[in-house]
Scaffold this motif. Structure first.
Motif, PDB file in Angstrom:
ATOM      1  N   SER A  21       1.029  -1.240   0.126  1.00 19.33           N
ATOM      2  CA  SER A  21      -0.099  -0.023  -0.025  1.00 19.33           C
ATOM      3  C   SER A  21       0.849   1.134   0.052  1.00 19.33           C
ATOM      4  O   SER A  21       2.118   1.379   0.588  1.00 19.33           O
ATOM      5  N   LEU A  22       0.547   2.204  -0.660  1.00 19.73           N
ATOM      6  CA  LEU A  22       1.218   3.664  -0.617  1.00 19.73           C
ATOM      7  C   LEU A  22       1.056   4.353   0.490  1.00 19.73           C
ATOM      8  O   LEU A  22       1.736   5.097   0.942  1.00 19.73           O
ATOM      9  N   LYS A  23       0.126   3.927   1.463  1.00 16.89           N
ATOM     10  CA  LYS A  23      -0.156   4.614   2.628  1.00 16.89           C
ATOM     11  C   LYS A  23       0.316   3.859   3.911  1.00 16.89           C
ATOM     12  O   LYS A  23       0.252   2.529   3.707  1.00 16.89           O
ATOM     13  N   VAL A  26      -2.360   0.887   7.456  1.00 10.31           N
ATOM     14  CA  VAL A  26      -3.367   0.229   6.687  1.00 10.31           C
ATOM     15  C   VAL A  26      -3.100  -1.379   7.184  1.00 10.31           C
ATOM     16  O   VAL A  26      -4.039  -2.134   6.664  1.00 10.31           O
ATOM     17  N   PRO A 146       5.552   2.197   3.209  1.00 10.19           N
ATOM     18  CA  PRO A 146       4.375   2.930   2.568  1.00 10.19           C
ATOM     19  C   PRO A 146       5.246   4.178   1.658  1.00 10.19           C
ATOM     20  O   PRO A 146       4.220   4.415   0.562  1.00 10.19           O
ATOM     21  N   GLY A 147       6.164   4.698   1.652  1.00 10.17           N
ATOM     22  CA  GLY A 147       6.568   6.031   0.963  1.00 10.17           C
ATOM     23  C   GLY A 147       7.794   5.725   0.044  1.00 10.17           C
ATOM     24  O   GLY A 147       7.962   6.695  -0.753  1.00 10.17           O
ATOM     25  N   THR A 166      -6.267  -1.963   2.968  1.00 17.40           N
ATOM     26  CA  THR A 166      -6.858  -0.609   2.899  1.00 17.40           C
ATOM     27  C   THR A 166      -7.840  -0.327   4.031  1.00 17.40           C
ATOM     28  O   THR A 166      -8.760  -1.454   4.499  1.00 17.40           O
ATOM     29  N   LYS A 171     -10.633   8.373   0.624  1.00 20.68           N
ATOM     30  CA  LYS A 171      -9.189   8.371   0.368  1.00 20.68           C
ATOM     31  C   LYS A 171      -8.498   7.186   0.347  1.00 20.68           C
ATOM     32  O   LYS A 171      -7.506   7.019  -0.478  1.00 20.68           O
ATOM     33  N   ASP A 172      -8.755   6.321   1.191  1.00 21.94           N
ATOM     34  CA  ASP A 172      -8.168   5.308   1.274  1.00 21.94           C
ATOM     35  C   ASP A 172      -8.419   4.129  -0.122  1.00 21.94           C
ATOM     36  O   ASP A 172      -7.437   3.620  -0.590  1.00 21.94           O
ATOM     37  N   GLY A 175      -6.395   5.230  -2.753  1.00 24.92           N
ATOM     38  CA  GLY A 175      -4.782   4.840  -2.659  1.00 24.92           C
ATOM     39  C   GLY A 175      -4.843   3.291  -3.414  1.00 24.92           C
ATOM     40  O   GLY A 175      -3.776   3.023  -3.759  1.00 24.92           O
ATOM     41  N   LYS A 178      -3.629   3.511  -6.970  1.00 23.81           N
ATOM     42  CA  LYS A 178      -2.583   3.872  -6.998  1.00 23.81           C
ATOM     43  C   LYS A 178      -1.602   2.596  -7.069  1.00 23.81           C
ATOM     44  O   LYS A 178      -0.539   2.736  -7.511  1.00 23.81           O
TER      45      LYS A 178
END
Length: 332
Positions: A21-23, A26, A146-147, A166, A171-172, A175, A178
Motif C-alpha cells: 500500500s502507498l499509505k 493500513v 509505505p513511502g 486498506t 481517500k484510502d 489509494g 495507486k
C-alpha cells in the motif's frame, strides 16, 4: 557495454506475495506477521521480508532484542551489491525473517542511481537475492514500506501476487488504484504479477441478526462497492473474480498496542487472554491492587485472531485456485 539482464525463474516465485500500500497505518505489517505466523503454525515454511526502514515487524514478532537483528544491514547490502541475506531463523517454528530497519535507508539512493542506466537490474534487486532461497519456502511475504517507491518497485518486481490492505475511507480506496499504477511500472521485468486481492482493515464490527445474516457497517459496505466498481467486478471486460476478501479485519486499538508491546502475534495474545481467564485474573483485581504491574489482555484479541486466521485460509484458497487453473490450462 549494456548490462546483462538477469534471468529469473518465475515458476519458482509462485507464492511470493507483496503486501503493498502507498499509505501507512493500513495493516501491512500486522497482516504480514500474523498471516505468516498462522501459515507457519499449520506447518508451512514461511519467510517474511521486512523492507520497511522503520522495521516494525520486530515488534509484532518480538525479536527486537535478538542479537541477530541487524536493523536491515544484511538485507541492505544484498540489495545494493548482491550476496546472501543473514536471516533470523525460527522466529517461530517454520518462520524465518529477513529483518528491516534503518540500514535500508541507504538502499534507495543506490538503486535510484541505477534506474537511469540499468533500470531493469535495479528493479530486480530483491528478486535476484530471493532466487537462491525461494524454493526453501512454501510462502514468502514481502512487507513493503509505505513511502519508498524504489523499495516498493523492488518488492513488486519480485512478487507473483500483490495483497493490498486498506481502510474503508474514500481517500484510502483511491489509494488502492495507486497501487495498480505502481504494478504497471514493473511489467517490463515481471509480467507474471497479479493482484491477489484487497483486505479491508480496521473496520467497524458487523452485527448479526437472529436469522444468522450479517449486516455490515455502512463504511464497509460502501468500500466493497467502490472497490468492485474500481476493478469492474461482474462487469463485461472487468475482472471476472472477487477482489475484496470476504473477511475484513476488525478494529481494535487495544489488540494492536498489546501485540506490539508484548511481541506476540494476535493468536498468541488471545491465548494469553484465555490463560488469564483460567487463572481468574479480572479488572477488579488489577484496580484493587491485588495484581500489581499486570495488564489484562483485551477480550477482543479472539475476534481479531479469528479474522486473521480466516484471511490466511482465504489466501491459501485463492492461491490453490489460481494454481489449479494453470494446471488445467497446461493439460488442455
Amino acid at each position: 557495454m549494456a548490462a546483462t539482464e538477469p534471468t529469473i525463474d518465475r515458476d519458482s516465485f509462485g507464492r511470493v506475495i507483496a503486501v503493498e500500500s502507498l499509505k501507512g497505518g493500513v495493516g501491512k505489517t500486522t497482516i504480514t506477521a500474523n498471516i505468516g505466523g498462522y501459515l507457519a503454525l499449520s506447518g508451512a515454511r514461511v519467510l517474511l521480508v521486512d523492507l520497511d526502514p522503520q522495521g516494525n515487524l520486530e515488534d509484532d514478532l518480538g525479536y527486537a532484542d535478538d542479537e541477530r537483528n541487524d536493523q536491515g544491514e544484511s538485507l541492505a547490502k544484498a540489495l545494493m551489491f548482491g550476496g546472501e541475506v543473514a536471516a533470523i531463523t525460527n522466529v517461530r517454528e517454520n518462520l524465518d525473517v529477513w529483518t528491516g530497519g534503518s540500514a535500508l535507508h541507504s538502499v534507495t539512493a543506490v538503486l535510484s542511481s541505477k534506474m537511469g542506466s540499468d533500470a531493469k537490474n535495479a528493479k530486480l534487486a530483491l528478486a535476484k537475492i530471493l532466487a537462491p532461497v525461494v524454493d526453501n519456502y512454501d510462502f514468502i511475504f514481502l512487507d513493503c514500506p509505505p513511502g519508498d517507491g524504489v523499495l516498493q518497485l523492488a518488492a513488486l518486481a519480485a512478487a507473483r501476487w500483490v495483497l493490498v490492505p486498506t481502510r474503508t475511507g474514500a481517500k484510502d480506496i483511491k489509494g488502492v488504484a495507486k497501487v495498480a499504477e505502481r504494478i504497471d511500472q514493473v511489467l517490463d521485468v515481471n509480467g507474471a504479477i497479479d493482484l491477489l486481492g484487497v483486505v479491508l482493515f480496521a473496520v467497524g464490527t458487523a452485527s448479526e441478526r437472529k436469522d444468522g445474516t450479517v449486516v455490515m457497517k455502512n463504511a464497509e459496505r460502501d468500500a466493497r462497492a467502490d472497490l468492485d466498481a474500481m476493478f469492474g467486478v461482474g462487469e463485461e471486460g472487468g475482472i471476472g473474480r472477487e477482489i475484496v476478501f470476504n473477511q475484513a479485519i476488525r478494529h481494535s486499538e487495544a489488540v494492536a498496542s498489546q501485540s506490539g508491546r508484548a511481541g506476540l502475534l494476535v493468536h498468541e495474545l488471545d491465548e494469553r487472554a484465555k490463560q488469564e481467564a483460567k487463572a481468574g485474573i479480572a479488572w477488579w483485581k488489577i484496580r484493587s491492587g491485588e495484581l500489581k504491574n499486570k495488564q489484562l489482555t483485551s477480550a477482543t484479541a479472539g475476534s481479531v485472531a479469528d479474522d486473521l486466521q480466516t484471511i490466511a485460509q482465504e489466501i491459501n484458497d485463492r492461491l490453490l485456485e489460481a494454481e489449479n487453473e494453470v494446471l488445467e490450462g497446461a493439460s488442455a
